[in-house]
Motif scaffolding. Structure first.
Motif, PDB file in Angstrom:
ATOM      1  N   GLU A  74       0.834  -1.209   0.000  1.00  0.00           N
ATOM      2  CA  GLU A  74       0.000   0.000   0.000  1.00  0.00           C
ATOM      3  C   GLU A  74       0.866   1.255   0.000  1.00  0.00           C
ATOM      4  N   HIS A  79      -1.489   1.123  -6.427  1.00  0.00           N
ATOM      5  CA  HIS A  79      -2.212   0.686  -7.631  1.00  0.00           C
ATOM      6  C   HIS A  79      -2.192  -0.842  -7.742  1.00  0.00           C
ATOM      7  N   THR A  82      -4.572  -2.347  -5.222  1.00  0.00           N
ATOM      8  CA  THR A  82      -5.957  -2.233  -5.700  1.00  0.00           C
ATOM      9  C   THR A  82      -6.268  -3.336  -6.713  1.00  0.00           C
ATOM     10  N   LYS A  83      -5.336  -3.593  -7.628  1.00  0.00           N
ATOM     11  CA  LYS A  83      -5.546  -4.648  -8.617  1.00  0.00           C
ATOM     12  C   LYS A  83      -5.651  -6.021  -7.958  1.00  0.00           C
ATOM     13  N   ASP A  85      -6.645  -6.628  -4.846  1.00  0.00           N
ATOM     14  CA  ASP A  85      -7.914  -6.682  -4.120  1.00  0.00           C
ATOM     15  C   ASP A  85      -9.107  -6.886  -5.043  1.00  0.00           C
ATOM     16  N   ARG A  86      -9.004  -6.406  -6.270  1.00  0.00           N
ATOM     17  CA  ARG A  86     -10.111  -6.521  -7.229  1.00  0.00           C
ATOM     18  C   ARG A  86      -9.959  -7.726  -8.150  1.00  0.00           C
ATOM     19  N   ASP A  87      -8.941  -8.546  -7.917  1.00  0.00           N
ATOM     20  CA  ASP A  87      -8.669  -9.719  -8.766  1.00  0.00           C
ATOM     21  C   ASP A  87      -8.516  -9.347 -10.233  1.00  0.00           C
ATOM     22  N   GLN A  88      -7.827  -8.236 -10.484  1.00  0.00           N
ATOM     23  CA  GLN A  88      -7.565  -7.804 -11.856  1.00  0.00           C
ATOM     24  C   GLN A  88      -6.241  -8.399 -12.330  1.00  0.00           C
ATOM     25  N   THR A 115      -5.969 -14.457 -11.399  1.00  0.00           N
ATOM     26  CA  THR A 115      -6.363 -13.318 -12.236  1.00  0.00           C
ATOM     27  C   THR A 115      -6.178 -13.600 -13.723  1.00  0.00           C
TER      28      THR A 115
END
Length: 145
Positions: A74, A79, A82-83, A85-88, A115
């Motif tokens: 973090e 960034h 965030t990816k 956490d969003r499974d991107q 992912t």
């Protein structure tokens, strides 16, 4: 005596297993050590109690390590966090950030699989990843995608 040997064999198998997170690995190792110690001290019931206590303690230690990695990620690369956490899908920069945050290679590979991240690495990409401290295991997995 045979029960004790069996329990010790199971405990050692658990110890040398790995999970996708430090929490899971900590719980497995704690359970294995606790079960082995309990079996040696007082047999079957001791193994159960030792395994339960060891799993709880190991999970707590492992979770703290996961939290530390999240904090580093973090701070250094929000960034990428965030990816995750969003499974991107993750890219090379994300893999480098995860490695620098101290995330275990097996955990990174698990994230890449989850992912469905794909990589088309050139030889200079591979050198860049190695120089950034990404493990051979992760790089080999990236190549295989």
């Amino acid at each position: 005596m045979n029960k004790t040997l069996l329990i010790c064999a199971i405990a050692s198998t658990v110890i040398f297993s790995s999970c996708a997170t430090n929490t899971g690995t900590g719980a497995l190792v704690g359970a294995g050590v606790g079960a082995g110690a309990g079996a040696l001290i007082s047999g079957g019931s001791g193994a159960l109690i030792g395994g339960a206590i060891g799993a709880a303690a190991g999970g707590l230690v492992g979770n703290a390590m996961d939290a530390n990695q999240r904090e580093r990620l973090e701070r250094d690369d929000p960034h990428t966090l965030t990816k995750v956490d969003r499974d991107q899908a993750l890219n090379q920069k994300d893999v480098i950030a995860l490695s620098k945050a101290g995330v275990e290679p097996d955990t990174i590979i698990h994230m890449l699989k989850k992912t469905n991240s794909k990589f088309y690495l050139t030889s200079s990409d591979i050198v860049k990843l190695k120089n950034a401290g990404v493990s051979e295991k992760v790089i080999n997995f990236m190549i295989s995608t």
